[in-house]
Design a protein around this motif. Structure first.
Motif, PDB file in Angstrom:
ATOM      1  N   PHE A 340    -132.340 -59.797 -74.169  1.00 26.27           N
ATOM      2  CA  PHE A 340    -131.560 -60.295 -75.098  1.00 26.27           C
ATOM      3  C   PHE A 340    -130.323 -59.600 -74.790  1.00 26.27           C
ATOM      4  O   PHE A 340    -128.969 -60.336 -74.735  1.00 26.27           O
ATOM      5  N   TYR A 341    -130.027 -58.476 -74.527  1.00 25.17           N
ATOM      6  CA  TYR A 341    -128.738 -57.685 -74.292  1.00 25.17           C
ATOM      7  C   TYR A 341    -128.273 -58.023 -72.952  1.00 25.17           C
ATOM      8  O   TYR A 341    -126.805 -58.439 -72.738  1.00 25.17           O
ATOM      9  N   LEU A 342    -129.057 -58.145 -71.741  1.00 29.07           N
ATOM     10  CA  LEU A 342    -128.542 -58.777 -70.686  1.00 29.07           C
ATOM     11  C   LEU A 342    -128.020 -59.748 -70.628  1.00 29.07           C
ATOM     12  O   LEU A 342    -127.171 -60.333 -70.003  1.00 29.07           O
ATOM     13  N   ALA A 346    -124.126 -61.512 -70.029  1.00 30.89           N
ATOM     14  CA  ALA A 346    -124.249 -62.566 -68.847  1.00 30.89           C
ATOM     15  C   ALA A 346    -123.450 -63.695 -69.285  1.00 30.89           C
ATOM     16  O   ALA A 346    -122.788 -64.309 -68.632  1.00 30.89           O
ATOM     17  N   ALA A 347    -124.024 -64.293 -70.531  1.00 30.79           N
ATOM     18  CA  ALA A 347    -123.397 -65.588 -71.006  1.00 30.79           C
ATOM     19  C   ALA A 347    -122.028 -65.487 -71.485  1.00 30.79           C
ATOM     20  O   ALA A 347    -121.174 -66.232 -71.095  1.00 30.79           O
ATOM     21  N   VAL A 348    -121.672 -64.287 -72.271  1.00 33.24           N
ATOM     22  CA  VAL A 348    -120.212 -64.220 -72.588  1.00 33.24           C
ATOM     23  C   VAL A 348    -119.386 -63.857 -71.633  1.00 33.24           C
ATOM     24  O   VAL A 348    -118.120 -64.630 -71.413  1.00 33.24           O
ATOM     25  N   GLY A 349    -119.890 -63.172 -70.587  1.00 37.17           N
ATOM     26  CA  GLY A 349    -118.913 -62.676 -69.368  1.00 37.17           C
ATOM     27  C   GLY A 349    -118.690 -64.015 -68.511  1.00 37.17           C
ATOM     28  O   GLY A 349    -117.441 -64.314 -68.140  1.00 37.17           O
ATOM     29  N   LEU A 350    -119.763 -64.831 -68.287  1.00 43.03           N
ATOM     30  CA  LEU A 350    -119.678 -66.164 -67.564  1.00 43.03           C
ATOM     31  C   LEU A 350    -118.831 -67.268 -68.088  1.00 43.03           C
ATOM     32  O   LEU A 350    -117.654 -67.747 -67.491  1.00 43.03           O
ATOM     33  N   LEU A 374    -122.199 -74.946 -71.861  1.00 40.68           N
ATOM     34  CA  LEU A 374    -123.584 -75.083 -71.253  1.00 40.68           C
ATOM     35  C   LEU A 374    -124.039 -73.643 -70.907  1.00 40.68           C
ATOM     36  O   LEU A 374    -125.181 -73.040 -70.933  1.00 40.68           O
ATOM     37  N   ALA A 375    -123.188 -72.868 -70.519  1.00 39.74           N
ATOM     38  CA  ALA A 375    -123.333 -71.272 -70.423  1.00 39.74           C
ATOM     39  C   ALA A 375    -123.998 -70.536 -71.236  1.00 39.74           C
ATOM     40  O   ALA A 375    -124.597 -69.493 -71.262  1.00 39.74           O
ATOM     41  N   LEU A 376    -123.801 -71.232 -72.629  1.00 45.25           N
ATOM     42  CA  LEU A 376    -124.644 -70.597 -73.723  1.00 45.25           C
ATOM     43  C   LEU A 376    -126.057 -70.622 -73.662  1.00 45.25           C
ATOM     44  O   LEU A 376    -126.874 -69.857 -73.898  1.00 45.25           O
ATOM     45  N   SER A 377    -126.505 -71.716 -72.690  1.00 48.77           N
ATOM     46  CA  SER A 377    -127.789 -71.710 -72.420  1.00 48.77           C
ATOM     47  C   SER A 377    -128.488 -70.570 -71.707  1.00 48.77           C
ATOM     48  O   SER A 377    -129.663 -70.396 -71.613  1.00 48.77           O
ATOM     49  N   ILE A 378    -127.725 -69.754 -71.106  1.00 43.02           N
ATOM     50  CA  ILE A 378    -128.070 -68.588 -70.475  1.00 43.02           C
ATOM     51  C   ILE A 378    -129.107 -67.659 -71.367  1.00 43.02           C
ATOM     52  O   ILE A 378    -130.108 -67.157 -71.144  1.00 43.02           O
ATOM     53  N   LEU A 379    -128.234 -67.311 -72.486  1.00 47.16           N
ATOM     54  CA  LEU A 379    -128.903 -66.613 -73.493  1.00 47.16           C
ATOM     55  C   LEU A 379    -130.267 -67.128 -73.988  1.00 47.16           C
ATOM     56  O   LEU A 379    -131.309 -66.827 -74.039  1.00 47.16           O
TER      57      LEU A 379
END
Length: 545
Positions: A340-342, A346-350, A374-379
């Motif tokens: 979750f933390y990582l 990654a999502a917010v940074g991207l 779409l980057a929200l999908s990372i989390l």
């Protein structure tokens, strides 16, 4: 008495060695999976650069078919074959060519032939369904990949039944290396000689077939060392064999298809929905190609968010078998928190640096807003992957597969509803919503499976919010300081993205560790664990002072 004690001691020693061997093999498979995912995500970037968004669109339209064949041959059918082989051994019989290999191979050939015929005959109908008749030839060629499944599945399955995970790991990485290399070579040829962009689809099928051939050679080399017995009695009924191969194989494969199922929904629905939105066929193809830029980034972000946590799954499964429930729940909680933390970082940074990353990777900033959604999908995808893997390890395989099927239907319906209204951004929202639904189902089930699990209660929300806020402010300030001329140079952008990604990530992790978001046991999962533990203990010392 002494003799009995020695026998028991020897048996315990053998069991311990077997457990260690299984754990090493499972960790090796995890590592091979991570390497394969990185390769799979990485080669898409030069592929798009060489063939353009339309060439990338063509590849992504055939990729779900290639991916399904690969997953069935790597996870699905080998899992079923392995289970059958274990059944035969438990009955006290020897695995033989006539009694096991031949019947299993015949049944798998039957299933694969049906899949081949269905796809080969309906290739034209499938191309019409996805809205691009030019793809019919590519789909027809891709049908032949299913004919290779019996060989790879029997080889992998029987080796895994003997607790030999190394052949599967080596064959997976070897297959991926061959496939990626051939696809990049094909992309270069398309770019240099001005070949039709649809050539990349046929080349991808050819590369997958050659990769599968390389895997067969690697697996056959390992199996030849065992010199399987030729004669033997068929002790498992054919009907039971067939049902196990089909049901277990498909369900086990589906549990590894979270991202693939969503891409399948896009392949089947996106072009017609974009045409309904008002785009021409060429415009729809370009929009789909731009949208697909997000797939490798999501894949890489998912690897970052879940790889360390997934490495714990073999140990969790081992403790579950020993009924060490408190230790199991503690380690599951740790795996989820690390993921979750990582993945959040990654999502917010991207999302923050996406316009620059888009230019760096794909030469322009087309679709940046949609891809930020779409980057929200990372989390969500990271949590889904680790959650479904944990449920699968807990034995809830069919339930997990049903959750993924429901998410697929939600994504399909979302595309049909949202894309005609909002265009390509509608598909991004459909992906996010379907993954959110999957997360809710998975974690609701995990809570029932492990009642002592308190994942959300253990998240340090204030520390997380502080870390994310400081990272975003830092990235925005760095972007404001970025000279305009740097945007014209991909080399300059590369150094900028690498610098802000590493430094922003370092700030984020430092605040999390300093804020006591992790325990020391969880920090051991991360690279540079000694440094993080030193920072973590410094907080304790400061508090005591």
């Amino acid at each position: 008495m002494g003799e009995s004690f020695r026998k028991v001691k020897g048996q315990l020693f053998m069991n311990g060695r077997e457990s260690q061997r299984l754990l090493r093999g499972a960790l090796l498979l995890t590592l091979a999976g991570i390497i394969s995912k990185i390769l799979s995500a990485g080669y898409r970037i030069p592929l798009q650069n060489l063939t353009g968004d339309i060439g990338f669109y063509v590849y992504q339209q055939v990729y779900p078919v290639l991916g399904m064949a690969a997953v069935l041959g790597l996870y699905g059918f080998p899992t079923a074959v392995s289970r059958l082989a274990v059944d035969v051994k438990e009955r006290g019989y020897t695995i033989s060519l006539r009694g096991f290999y031949v019947p299993v191979f015949i049944l798998l050939t039957g299933f694969s032939s049906i899949a081949f015929l269905l796809l080969y005959i309906n290739a034209g109908n499938l191309a019409a369904l996805v809205g691009d008749p030019e793809l019919s030839k590519v789909y027809r060629w891709s049908a032949f990949l299913f004919l290779l499944l019996p060989i790879t599945s029997v080889l992998r399955g029987t080796l895994q039944a003997n607790s030999q995970m190394e052949p599967t790991a080596f064959s997976q990485v070897g297959e991926q290396l061959v496939r990626v290399s051939l696809i990049i070579i094909a992309a270069v040829l398309v770019s240099l000689h001005g070949l039709s962009v649809y050539t990349i689809g046929s080349a991808a099928v050819f590369a997958s077939a050659v990769g599968a051939g390389a895997a067969i050679i690697i697996l056959a080399f390992f199996l030849a060392k065992q010199k399987p017995q030729a004669k033997g009695e068929a002790v498992v009924p054919w009907l039971y064999m067939g049902k196990t191969l089909l049901m277990v194989g498909v369900v086990a494969a589906l549990n590894h298809m979270v991202l693939l199922t969503l891409q399948l929904a896009d392949t089947l629905t996106l072009i017609p929905a974009l045409r309904e939105y008002g785009l021409s066929l060429t415009e729809a193809m370009e929009a789909k190609g731009v949208f697909d830029r997000g797939q490798p980034l999501i894949q890489l972000g998912t690897v970052l968010g879940s790889s360390f946590a997934l490495a714990l799954i073999p140990e969790i499964s081992q403790k579950r078998v020993r009924k060490q429930w408190e230790a199991v729940q503690y380690e599951i909680q740790g795996a989820l928190l690390v993921s979750f933390y990582l993945a959040s970082g990654a999502a917010v940074g991207l999302i923050t640096i996406f316009p620059e990353a888009n230019i760096l990777l794909y030469q322009n900033d087309n679709g940046s807003t949609t891809l930020q959604i779409l980057a929200l999908s990372i989390l969500l995808c990271s949590l889904s992957v680790i959650g479904t893997a944990l449920l699968q390890g807990a034995g809830a395989i069919k339930r997990t597969a049903s959750f993924i099927a429901i998410a697929l239907l939600a994504k399909w319906a979302g595309n049909l509803v949202f894309v005609p209204w909002w265009g390509i951004a509608g598909s991004a929202w459909a992906t996010v919503i379907s993954l959110l639904l999957l997360c809710l189902m998975v974690y609701s089930s995990l809570t029932r499976e492990f009642p002592g699990l308190k994942f959300f209660e253990k998240i340090r929300w204030r520390t997380l919010l502080a870390a994310l806020t400081i990272m975003v402010i830092y990235l925005i300030i760095m972007e404001m300081l970025l000279p305009a001329r740097w945007l014209d140079s991909r080399v300059s952008l590369l150094f900028y993205i690498m610098f802000v990604s590493c430094s922003g990530g370092a700030f984020y992790l430092y605040i999390l560790v300093r804020g006591h978001a992790f325990t020391e046991e969880q920090l051991h999962m991360l690279p540079l664990s000694k440094l993080f533990i030193h920072i973590h203990r410094g907080r304790k010392i400061d508090g005591q002072k």
